[in-house]
Design a protein around this motif. Structure first.
Motif, short mmCIF file in Angstrom:
data_model
loop_
_atom_site.label_atom_id
_atom_site.label_comp_id
_atom_site.label_asym_id
_atom_site.label_seq_id
_atom_site.Cartn_x
_atom_site.Cartn_y
_atom_site.Cartn_z
N CYS A 14 0.84 -1.21 0.00
CA CYS A 14 0.00 0.00 0.00
C CYS A 14 0.87 1.25 0.00
CB CYS A 14 -0.93 0.01 1.22
SG CYS A 14 -2.24 -1.20 1.13
N LEU A 15 1.96 1.20 0.76
CA LEU A 15 2.86 2.34 0.82
C LEU A 15 3.52 2.57 -0.54
CD1 LEU A 15 4.19 4.55 2.53
CD2 LEU A 15 5.94 2.89 3.17
N LYS A 16 3.91 1.50 -1.22
CA LYS A 16 4.50 1.63 -2.56
C LYS A 16 3.53 2.34 -3.50
CE LYS A 16 7.54 -2.39 -2.60
NZ LYS A 16 7.74 -3.75 -3.10
N GLN A 17 2.27 1.93 -3.46
CA GLN A 17 1.26 2.54 -4.32
C GLN A 17 1.05 4.00 -3.95
OE1 GLN A 17 -2.27 0.11 -4.17
NE2 GLN A 17 -1.17 -1.71 -4.85
N TYR A 18 1.04 4.29 -2.66
CA TYR A 18 0.86 5.65 -2.17
C TYR A 18 2.00 6.55 -2.64
CZ TYR A 18 0.08 9.47 1.15
OH TYR A 18 -0.14 10.71 1.72
N VAL A 19 3.23 6.08 -2.46
CA VAL A 19 4.40 6.87 -2.83
C VAL A 19 4.43 7.13 -4.33
CG1 VAL A 19 6.95 6.79 -2.98
CG2 VAL A 19 5.79 6.19 -0.84
N SER A 20 3.94 6.18 -5.12
CA SER A 20 3.98 6.34 -6.58
C SER A 20 3.10 7.50 -7.06
CB SER A 20 3.55 5.04 -7.26
OG SER A 20 2.16 4.83 -7.11
#
Length: 77
Positions: A14-20
């Motif tokens: 979820c964090l990866k998607q958020y940061v993207s």
């Protein structure tokens, strides 16, 4: 309650998607309350040893995920 590696992995995704969605990882970290860019970087790199369960829960709540038993799949009755 201690978070499992699986739960942490879900938060990491979820964090990866958020940061993207941000122009930089640092800007994404600045938008998260109580979370440093170093913490975000460590989680994204899989260096979880020094990240407290409270920090994981903090991230989960801000990213719109839930923590604890809510992630377990319920068996049909």
């Amino acid at each position: 309650m201690k978070l499992t590696k699986n739960e942490k992995g879900q938060i990491q995704e979820c964090l990866k998607q958020y940061v993207s969605k941000f122009p930089s990882q640092n800007k994404a970290a600045l938008s998260l309350a109580g979370t440093s860019s170093a913490t975000v970087s460590s989680i994204l790199q899989g260096k979880w040893e020094n990240i407290s369960d409270d920090m994981w829960r903090n991230l989960a709540s801000q990213l719109g995920t839930t923590s604890g038993n809510d992630w377990q799949v319920e068996k049909p009755h």
